[in-house]
Structures are given as C-alpha cells and as structure tokens.
Design a protein around this motif. Structure first.
Motif, PDB file in Angstrom:
ATOM      1  N   VAL A  21       0.845  -1.203   0.000  1.00  0.00           N
ATOM      2  CA  VAL A  21       0.000   0.000   0.000  1.00  0.00           C
ATOM      3  C   VAL A  21       0.880   1.253   0.000  1.00  0.00           C
ATOM      4  O   VAL A  21       0.612   2.210  -0.729  1.00  0.00           O
ATOM      5  CB  VAL A  21      -0.972  -0.006   1.200  1.00  0.00           C
ATOM      6  N   ALA A  22       1.940   1.234   0.790  1.00  0.00           N
ATOM      7  CA  ALA A  22       2.860   2.372   0.844  1.00  0.00           C
ATOM      8  C   ALA A  22       3.470   2.637  -0.532  1.00  0.00           C
ATOM      9  O   ALA A  22       3.547   3.785  -0.979  1.00  0.00           O
ATOM     10  CB  ALA A  22       3.943   2.129   1.882  1.00  0.00           C
ATOM     11  N   LYS A  23       3.892   1.578  -1.225  1.00  0.00           N
ATOM     12  CA  LYS A  23       4.479   1.734  -2.557  1.00  0.00           C
ATOM     13  C   LYS A  23       3.455   2.280  -3.551  1.00  0.00           C
ATOM     14  O   LYS A  23       3.762   3.175  -4.333  1.00  0.00           O
ATOM     15  CB  LYS A  23       5.008   0.395  -3.071  1.00  0.00           C
ATOM     16  N   VAL A  24       2.256   1.724  -3.522  1.00  0.00           N
ATOM     17  CA  VAL A  24       1.223   2.130  -4.474  1.00  0.00           C
ATOM     18  C   VAL A  24       0.842   3.596  -4.278  1.00  0.00           C
ATOM     19  O   VAL A  24       0.688   4.347  -5.243  1.00  0.00           O
ATOM     20  CB  VAL A  24      -0.027   1.226  -4.349  1.00  0.00           C
ATOM     21  N   TYR A  33       0.711   2.149   7.742  1.00  0.00           N
ATOM     22  CA  TYR A  33       0.197   1.488   8.938  1.00  0.00           C
ATOM     23  C   TYR A  33      -0.861   2.352   9.623  1.00  0.00           C
ATOM     24  O   TYR A  33      -1.862   1.837  10.121  1.00  0.00           O
ATOM     25  CB  TYR A  33       1.330   1.166   9.917  1.00  0.00           C
ATOM     26  N   GLU A  34      -0.657   3.656   9.649  1.00  0.00           N
ATOM     27  CA  GLU A  34      -1.664   4.557  10.212  1.00  0.00           C
ATOM     28  C   GLU A  34      -2.961   4.450   9.415  1.00  0.00           C
ATOM     29  O   GLU A  34      -4.053   4.417   9.989  1.00  0.00           O
ATOM     30  CB  GLU A  34      -1.163   6.002  10.202  1.00  0.00           C
ATOM     31  N   LEU A  35      -2.842   4.407   8.087  1.00  0.00           N
ATOM     32  CA  LEU A  35      -4.012   4.281   7.225  1.00  0.00           C
ATOM     33  C   LEU A  35      -4.765   2.991   7.510  1.00  0.00           C
ATOM     34  O   LEU A  35      -6.001   2.967   7.528  1.00  0.00           O
ATOM     35  CB  LEU A  35      -3.570   4.329   5.759  1.00  0.00           C
ATOM     36  N   PHE A  36      -4.042   1.907   7.782  1.00  0.00           N
ATOM     37  CA  PHE A  36      -4.673   0.622   8.081  1.00  0.00           C
ATOM     38  C   PHE A  36      -5.554   0.691   9.328  1.00  0.00           C
ATOM     39  O   PHE A  36      -6.453  -0.127   9.497  1.00  0.00           O
ATOM     40  CB  PHE A  36      -3.604  -0.467   8.271  1.00  0.00           C
ATOM     41  N   HIS A  37      -5.307   1.647  10.200  1.00  0.00           N
ATOM     42  CA  HIS A  37      -6.098   1.793  11.422  1.00  0.00           C
ATOM     43  C   HIS A  37      -7.191   2.844  11.312  1.00  0.00           C
ATOM     44  O   HIS A  37      -7.939   3.059  12.267  1.00  0.00           O
ATOM     45  CB  HIS A  37      -5.174   2.117  12.600  1.00  0.00           C
TER      46      HIS A  37
END
Length: 70
Positions: A21-24, A33-37
């Motif tokens: 996700v970070a790469k995309v 990781y913050e986005l995942f939460h």
C-alpha cells in the motif's frame, strides 16, 4: 518521494500488505500502517496480520478520488 513500481491495478497482488500500500500510494510504510487503522479503510485481519483485499482497495481509492467505484 516514493515512486510506485505498479502501473496498473492488474499488477497488484490479491491482498495488499502495508508495504505494498505504501508503494502504491507513494507514502512511507509508517503512514500506511496509520491508514490501516483509519475507520473506513478496508482492512482485513488474518491472525495478527492486516491486509487489504485488492478489489476493496481499488474501490477505496476510487471513492477517495471522487470517482465511481461501481
């Protein structure tokens, strides 16, 4: 700036981890990781791992960009 290696959605794996996700999205892994939460982000927990199904990620991106996710 982080540059994505992916040019098309078809190139993405079936499930995306925080690193992918970070790469995309061109962000740091800690921001991913913050986005995942974040509420509303389509995270799926598999044991202790968090992943995002590719189709749900594409829908989320479309909705965030004002596009039609249908």
């Amino acid at each position: 700036m982080i540059v994505s290696n992916y040019k098309h959605y078809e190139e993405l794996p079936l499930f995306l981890n925080a690193k992918t996700v970070a790469k995309v999205l061109g962000m740091s892994i800690s921001t991913a990781y913050e986005l995942f939460h974040e509420p509303g982000f389509p995270t799926l927990r598999v044991g202790s791992r968090m992943v995002v199904p590719k189709e749900k990620f594409i829908q989320w991106v479309e909705l965030q960009s004002g596009g039609d996710a249908t």
